[in-house]
Motif scaffolding. Structure first.
Motif, PDB file in Angstrom:
ATOM      1  N   GLU A   1      49.345 -35.217  16.874  1.00  0.00           N
ATOM      2  CA  GLU A   1      48.027 -35.698  17.294  1.00  0.00           C
ATOM      3  C   GLU A   1      48.026 -36.016  18.790  1.00  0.00           C
ATOM      4  OE1 GLU A   1      45.067 -36.198  14.934  1.00  0.00           O
ATOM      5  OE2 GLU A   1      46.433 -34.555  14.458  1.00  0.00           O
ATOM      6  N   ALA A   2      49.113 -36.558  19.286  1.00  0.00           N
ATOM      7  CA  ALA A   2      49.204 -36.816  20.729  1.00  0.00           C
ATOM      8  C   ALA A   2      49.100 -35.519  21.506  1.00  0.00           C
ATOM      9  CB  ALA A   2      50.518 -37.530  21.057  1.00  0.00           C
ATOM     10  N   GLU A   3      49.752 -34.477  21.023  1.00  0.00           N
ATOM     11  CA  GLU A   3      49.654 -33.159  21.663  1.00  0.00           C
ATOM     12  C   GLU A   3      48.215 -32.656  21.648  1.00  0.00           C
ATOM     13  OE1 GLU A   3      50.871 -28.530  20.671  1.00  0.00           O
ATOM     14  OE2 GLU A   3      51.900 -30.153  19.619  1.00  0.00           O
ATOM     15  N   LYS A   4      47.573 -32.760  20.500  1.00  0.00           N
ATOM     16  CA  LYS A   4      46.202 -32.258  20.333  1.00  0.00           C
ATOM     17  C   LYS A   4      45.229 -32.926  21.302  1.00  0.00           C
ATOM     18  CE  LYS A   4      42.410 -32.623  16.960  1.00  0.00           C
ATOM     19  NZ  LYS A   4      42.066 -33.062  15.571  1.00  0.00           N
ATOM     20  N   TYR A   5      45.232 -34.250  21.336  1.00  0.00           N
ATOM     21  CA  TYR A   5      44.230 -34.950  22.137  1.00  0.00           C
ATOM     22  C   TYR A   5      44.578 -34.971  23.625  1.00  0.00           C
ATOM     23  CZ  TYR A   5      41.831 -36.265  17.874  1.00  0.00           C
ATOM     24  OH  TYR A   5      41.129 -36.218  16.690  1.00  0.00           O
ATOM     25  N   SER A   6      45.855 -34.961  23.952  1.00  0.00           N
ATOM     26  CA  SER A   6      46.202 -34.882  25.369  1.00  0.00           C
ATOM     27  C   SER A   6      45.790 -33.530  25.938  1.00  0.00           C
ATOM     28  CB  SER A   6      47.693 -35.131  25.576  1.00  0.00           C
ATOM     29  OG  SER A   6      48.481 -34.193  24.872  1.00  0.00           O
ATOM     30  N   ASP A   7      45.867 -32.481  25.130  1.00  0.00           N
ATOM     31  CA  ASP A   7      45.438 -31.161  25.588  1.00  0.00           C
ATOM     32  C   ASP A   7      43.957 -31.169  25.948  1.00  0.00           C
ATOM     33  OD1 ASP A   7      46.119 -28.226  25.890  1.00  0.00           O
ATOM     34  OD2 ASP A   7      44.452 -28.083  24.473  1.00  0.00           O
TER      35      ASP A   7
ATOM     36  N   LEU B   1      51.554 -35.110  31.182  1.00  0.00           N
ATOM     37  CA  LEU B   1      52.831 -35.733  30.848  1.00  0.00           C
ATOM     38  C   LEU B   1      52.880 -36.178  29.392  1.00  0.00           C
ATOM     39  CD1 LEU B   1      52.987 -37.606  34.203  1.00  0.00           C
ATOM     40  CD2 LEU B   1      54.733 -35.995  33.429  1.00  0.00           C
ATOM     41  N   THR B   2      51.737 -36.638  28.867  1.00  0.00           N
ATOM     42  CA  THR B   2      51.672 -37.003  27.454  1.00  0.00           C
ATOM     43  C   THR B   2      51.892 -35.779  26.578  1.00  0.00           C
ATOM     44  OG1 THR B   2      50.167 -38.835  27.915  1.00  0.00           O
ATOM     45  CG2 THR B   2      50.210 -38.010  25.653  1.00  0.00           C
ATOM     46  N   LYS B   3      51.237 -34.679  26.923  1.00  0.00           N
ATOM     47  CA  LYS B   3      51.421 -33.465  26.131  1.00  0.00           C
ATOM     48  C   LYS B   3      52.857 -32.965  26.232  1.00  0.00           C
ATOM     49  CE  LYS B   3      49.686 -28.805  25.251  1.00  0.00           C
ATOM     50  NZ  LYS B   3      48.728 -27.738  25.628  1.00  0.00           N
ATOM     51  N   ALA B   4      53.405 -32.995  27.444  1.00  0.00           N
ATOM     52  CA  ALA B   4      54.788 -32.538  27.613  1.00  0.00           C
ATOM     53  C   ALA B   4      55.742 -33.373  26.756  1.00  0.00           C
ATOM     54  CB  ALA B   4      55.188 -32.611  29.084  1.00  0.00           C
TER      55      ALA B   4
END
Length: 496
Positions: free
Chosen positions: A247-253, A385-388
């Motif tokens: 979910e962090a990947e999804k929303y940071s994108d 950076l969050t997505k990474a």
């Protein structure tokens, strides 16, 4: 929850809807008035106004919440959300100050006690946002026209943001979900007992999801407003904090796609029109609080507190990590600069000497004696950076390396794509978070979610305030705040 707001919003809110609409008074200053005969106006009046499709009153109330985010209590160290962010950063391993003055109690951890003024400000600040958000959420029915529902969705976002800060400030981020944390205010000013971390987390996530879905098609007029992209940014922060990596990947994108990254880093971060800005506040001569402002405490060039030798510096160890080819190194003084030296071309001479490691990241305009700088709450670079990190935590190493490369090559022409994997890659990303987000209010929250304690006896060479050279373990009681005595005294249901 005790009645903590400065004015009785719950009792006057219906009157406000009517008087603002009938008189076309949409100014936020109208919220600072007391009104007579309040008992003549009922919920049915407000509901009728809302269902009519008029949004004058809602606009005023929403504007008042945003103004409070910006201004807070308008005193030297209580100037809204940026005061909290600055205070939290001064509790981190990455920011120091030179001597004990305004914000010194954050730096030396003296304000975590239940009788601290700073502590009471934090508590009241966020619960006032919650109180006022509840007023709109509870008064706008789900059947209201969409133009009214927009304000309800925004208020869900404001409430979630406030609870998210409170939960991480008043309880350890890594504590078990069953741990008691803070009260949930239901909007009726009845003091509530502490809710568990899980209950508060559920409220935050529910609010953010409602806000995101409700605002997906909303087109905001300016970056001062909350829209779905801003909510996505807080969803990314939430999911990163609680290790929901997908979910962090999804929303940071989503959040990182807003705007673009600037290759100019010496603009002072004082203008919400910057391409990197997701959300902020426009500060004008009319709305500037002068010395009670973020730039008075963060701009070493102006004649504010920071310019009067109340300087903020970067941990020299973190400074040494930054490659010499990285433009971000210019955010910090590379040597001792005598007084009256022009450090940044096109600006002005400063008053006091500026030691090496002093922050030059935040520079107010237009000159000495003035602090006209916009407040930036969120930037898109955070979410690269969050997505990474979220990708790396899922062992998606190649994708994580690419996202980090996409950001760092704009900041550093010589940056070579990382070949690291696993924990080594995560550690590299976390180091760049510390660099890129220095002074943005993220550092101590990152420490908490990663179980990192405070260590100011790490050989740093930058100035450290006397008494602030502390070593505190990650789960020490000083790493969180005690619920203020004023709340304990006013709330008979609080459970310690």
């Amino acid at each position: 929850m005790k009645k903590i707001e400065k004015y009785p919003y719950k009792r006057i809110i219906n009157y406000m809807f009517l008087i603002l609409i009938l008189s076309n008074l949409a100014s936020c200053t109208d919220l600072d008035q007391e009104f007579d005969k309040q008992e003549l106006f009922t919920d049915s009046h407000a509901t009728a106004v809302i269902n009519s499709g008029s949004t004058q009153g809602l606009k005023a109330l929403d504007g008042a919440i945003l103004a409070y985010f910006r201004d807070g209590e308008s005193s030297e160290d209580e100037f809204g959300i940026k005061a909290v962010d600055l205070g939290m950063d001064l509790r981190s391993n990455d920011m120091d100050m030179s001597r004990n003055t305004w914000f010194g109690f954050y730096n030396n951890y003296d304000n975590v006690i239940l009788t601290s003024n700073d502590n009471e400000f934090i508590w009241k600040f966020f619960y006032k946002i919650i109180n006022n958000s509840n007023a709109i959420i509870n008064l706008v029915p789900p059947t209201a026209p969409e133009e009214s529902l927009v304000f309800k969705y925004k208020s869900h976002a404001y409430r979630a943001i406030a609870y998210f800060y409170l939960l991480r400030i008043y309880q350890h981020t890594t504590s078990d979900d069953s741990t008691l944390a803070i009260p949930i205010d239901k909007g009726d000013f009845v003091g509530q007992p502490k809710s568990s971390i899980n209950e508060v987390k559920k409220l935050i996530l529910d609010d953010l999801n409602v806000a995101y879905e409700g605002l997906e098609s909303y087109q905001r007029a300016s970056k001062e407003e909350v829209d779905a992209n801003v909510v996505a940014a807080f969803l990314a922060r939430y999911h990163l904090t609680y290790k929901n990596w997908g979910e962090a990947e999804k929303y940071s994108d989503i959040a990182m796609q807003v705007g673009s990254i600037s290759d100019d880093v010496l603009h002072g971060f004082d203008d919400i029109s910057l391409s990197e800005v997701l959300w902020g506040a426009d500060v004008t001569p009319a709305t500037s609080e002068t010395y009670a402002s973020f730039f008075a405490h963060s701009s070493p060039i102006n004649d504010g507190y920071n310019g009067w030798d109340h300087i903020k510096t970067i941990n020299s160890n973190l400074y040494d990590f930054i490659p010499s080819t990285d433009k971000r190194k210019k955010w910090f003084a590379d040597q001792l600069y005598p007084a009256n030296t022009v450090i940044i071309p096109g600006t002005w001479a400063h008053y006091a000497a500026i030691p090496k490691y002093t922050s030059l990241k935040f520079i107010a305009e237009p000159g000495p004696g003035e602090f006209i700088g916009d407040y930036i709450y969120l930037r898109n670079t955070e979410f690269y950076l969050t997505k990474a990190e979220a990708l790396a935590r899922q062992n998606k190493n190649t994708e994580a390396q690419q996202v980090l490369f996409d950001l760092n090559t704009i900041r550093d022409d010589s940056y070579v794509k990382s070949s690291k994997t696993g924990q080594a890659l995560i550690d590299e990303i976390l180091m760049y978070r510390r660099v890129e987000l220095w002074g943005d209010g993220v550092a101590s929250f990152d420490m908490a979610r990663n179980g990192i304690g405070l260590n100011r006896k790490d050989g740093r060479l930058n100035p450290v305030m006397p008494g602030a050279d502390l070593v505190i373990p990650a789960l020490d009681t000083r790493m969180i705040y005690a619920i203020p005595l004023s709340e304990i005294d006013a709330n008979p249901n609080i459970n310690n």
